[in-house]
Design an enzyme around this catalytic site. Structure first.
Site, mmCIF file in Angstrom:
data_model
loop_
_atom_site.group_PDB
_atom_site.id
_atom_site.type_symbol
_atom_site.label_atom_id
_atom_site.label_comp_id
_atom_site.label_asym_id
_atom_site.label_seq_id
_atom_site.Cartn_x
_atom_site.Cartn_y
_atom_site.Cartn_z
ATOM 1 N N ASP A 91 144.901 -59.194 22.489
ATOM 2 C CA ASP A 91 143.572 -58.962 23.087
ATOM 3 C C ASP A 91 143.579 -57.630 23.830
ATOM 4 O O ASP A 91 143.493 -57.587 25.063
ATOM 5 C CB ASP A 91 143.218 -60.123 24.030
ATOM 6 C CG ASP A 91 141.800 -60.004 24.592
ATOM 7 O OD1 ASP A 91 140.987 -59.253 24.006
ATOM 8 O OD2 ASP A 91 141.501 -60.648 25.613
ATOM 9 N N CYS A 107 137.267 -55.841 21.251
ATOM 10 C CA CYS A 107 136.048 -55.811 22.064
ATOM 11 C C CYS A 107 135.394 -54.442 21.972
ATOM 12 O O CYS A 107 134.650 -54.036 22.862
ATOM 13 C CB CYS A 107 136.321 -56.214 23.506
ATOM 14 S SG CYS A 107 137.581 -55.227 24.297
HETATM 15 N N1 SAH Z 1 143.309 -61.417 27.419
HETATM 16 C C1 SAH Z 1 142.811 -61.067 28.724
HETATM 17 C C2 SAH Z 1 142.022 -59.770 28.733
HETATM 18 C C3 SAH Z 1 142.769 -58.568 28.274
HETATM 19 S S1 SAH Z 1 141.975 -57.086 28.726
HETATM 20 C C4 SAH Z 1 141.919 -62.188 29.236
HETATM 21 O O1 SAH Z 1 141.363 -62.910 28.419
HETATM 22 O O2 SAH Z 1 141.759 -62.315 30.446
HETATM 23 C C5 SAH Z 1 143.102 -55.893 28.227
HETATM 24 C C6 SAH Z 1 144.360 -55.824 29.077
HETATM 25 O O3 SAH Z 1 145.215 -54.878 28.439
HETATM 26 C C7 SAH Z 1 144.211 -55.347 30.505
HETATM 27 O O4 SAH Z 1 144.752 -56.312 31.371
HETATM 28 C C8 SAH Z 1 145.023 -54.049 30.599
HETATM 29 O O5 SAH Z 1 145.754 -53.955 31.821
HETATM 30 C C9 SAH Z 1 145.985 -54.236 29.453
HETATM 31 N N2 SAH Z 1 146.525 -53.035 28.813
HETATM 32 C C10 SAH Z 1 145.907 -51.885 28.468
HETATM 33 N N3 SAH Z 1 146.733 -51.083 27.778
HETATM 34 C C11 SAH Z 1 147.907 -51.739 27.672
HETATM 35 C C12 SAH Z 1 149.164 -51.441 27.045
HETATM 36 N N4 SAH Z 1 149.347 -50.302 26.368
HETATM 37 N N5 SAH Z 1 150.145 -52.359 27.126
HETATM 38 C C13 SAH Z 1 149.964 -53.520 27.782
HETATM 39 N N6 SAH Z 1 148.807 -53.855 28.379
HETATM 40 C C14 SAH Z 1 147.788 -52.975 28.332
#
Ligand code: SAH
Length: 405
Positions: free
Chosen positions: A308, A348
């Site tokens: 996600d 998204c």
């Molecule tokens: N699945 C979560 C929402 C995810 S939003 C839920 O349902 O609540 C996307 C997330 O990806 C964010 O928390 C952000 O901190 C993280 N993120 C962004 N780039 C990233 C990367 N390269 N590696 C790990 N996490 C990352």
């Protein structure tokens, strides 16, 4: 330039559209761009006011909220005249609350108002148990009388302990609105505890992304938990919602669950959420791309993987890079799945259409030499309505796939 604020009961100014602008409204999309507003026609319109919209021949097309600075100059709010905007907004908020009564179950955290999709352009309201979070994204919604109507309606309909406002500084800047801080609008509480599908979460109304949580994934958490089994990895886990749903399955089919995210503060919340549910889970602070690469090099295997990631395509220009990102993630995840494994993969990015997302995931399956079966193709939870003729409201995709043996 003198700034005038919209008086709530003044006579509405008239804005004429070009032929293309009028044509656009016929498609039932509520936006008209500045370039489709008849030049000169909007010179004297107060920022954030209600305007009467006409076509070239003077035919009345409806009423709209006017922005003096956004590229989206016109957001339709009614097909008829609007007598009093705050009253209309209060009515629409009540209707949005009513609409959700039949559609929302098993949660006290959900979206109450989703902007255009609830015929309230520029207004987002999320309910987190007894705390309500408001986001104001346009000049019209920022007017003092409109703000009062929003707060009074929420107090009356929901009896909350607190109403907080989450400010997006970038949007206030685009709308040429004076800066504001996020904070309490009314009442005393800015944080609380919420429950989705029987899983508990700590909620802090002034922290985190969006208005605090990804409420649009709520139904997908439960769906993922229906199929998840064995060793599970929640990549891009944020505050741990998918992982917690898998760990708290009623029939305990997941033998291990871990989550990865690059944000330390998100993982600290994930830890608090785990404790709140009386569990212990492993949270890893890492770049998910690197972690997946390392795990696949080390031949690690999983039975369930959730992907996600954040929106890779914030605009059309990013599309190529976004496809490459989705493909890499999905390819790595598929390679790591044991036979019969489950992949829950999300996008998204509004600019990546449902057909294009399926294509990119299918390309990944081809390169991973896997036959994947699609068990479910899902979108956002029903409290995030999709307006059929407004593609921007259909931005979230969630595919649940099963790997071949
Ligand atoms: N699945 C979560 C929402 C995810 S939003 C839920 O349902 O609540 C996307 C997330 O990806 C964010 O928390 C952000 O901190 C993280 N993120 C962004 N780039 C990233 C990367 N390269 N590696 C790990 N996490 C990352």
């Amino acid at each position: 330039m003198t700034k005038r604020t919209a008086a709530s009961k003044s006579v509405a100014a008239t804005v004429k559209l070009t032929a293309r602008g009028a044509q656009r409204l016929l498609t039932r999309h509520p936006w008209v761009y500045r370039s489709d507003v008849d030049a000169g026609a909007a010179n004297d319109v107060a920022p954030g006011s209600v305007v009467r919209v006409q076509d070239q021949r003077g035919k009345f097309l409806g009423s709209a909220l006017y922005s003096s600075s956004s590229q989206i100059a016109i957001r339709m709010i009614s097909h008829g005249p609007v007598e009093d905007l705050p009253t209309l907004i209060a009515d629409r908020i009540r209707a949005s609350i009513e609409y959700r009564k039949e559609l929302v179950h098993q949660t006290n955290a959900y979206r109450l108002v989703f902007s255009e999709a609830d015929f309230l352009p520029g207004l987002i309201i999320d309910r987190y148990n007894d705390v309500v979070s408001v986001q104001i994204l346009t000049q019209a919604m920022d007017g003092a009388a409109v703000r009062r109507a929003i707060i009074e309606t929420l107090k009356k309909e929901l009896q909350p302990s607190g109403i907080v406002e989450r400010v997006e500084p970038r949007i206030r800047d685009l709308e040429q609105l004076p800066p504001r801080q996020s904070g309490l609008l009314w009442g005393e509480k800015t944080g609380t505890e919420v429950e989705m599908n029987g899983v508990k979460f700590v909620y802090d109304g002034l922290e985190g992304q969006k208005t605090g949580a990804f409420l649009d994934q709520r139904e997908n958490y439960a769906a993922a938990a229906r199929y998840a089994h064995g060793d599970a990895l929640d990549a891009f886990c944020y505050q741990g919602a998918f992982a917690l749903h898998l760990a708290l399955q009623r029939d305990d089919r997941c033998s291990s669950v871990m989550g990865v995210d690059s944000s330390r503060s998100a993982l600290e919340m994930a830890d608090r959420n785990t404790a709140l549910n009386g569990r212990e889970l492993e949270w890893i602070e890492a770049n998910a791309f690197d972690l997946l690469r390392d795990y696949s090099t080390a031949n690690r295997r999983f039975d369930t993987i959730i992907l996600d990631p954040p929106a890779f395509a914030k605009s059309k220009r990013d599309l190529e890079k976004a496809y490459a990102g989705y493909k890499e993630l999905n390819l790595r995840a598929m390679k790591m799945l044991r036979p019969g494994g489950i992949l829950v993969t999300c996008s998204c990015s509004f600019h990546v259409s449902p057909a294009d997302f399926i294509k990119v995931v299918a390309d990944a399956a081809q390169d991973a030499h896997k036959s994947m079966r699609m068990i479910e193709s899902r979108g956002a939870a029903k409290d995030h309505p999709v307006l059929l003729n407004v593609p921007e409201t259909r931005y979230l995709q969630c595919l649940i796939l099963s790997a071949s043996d």
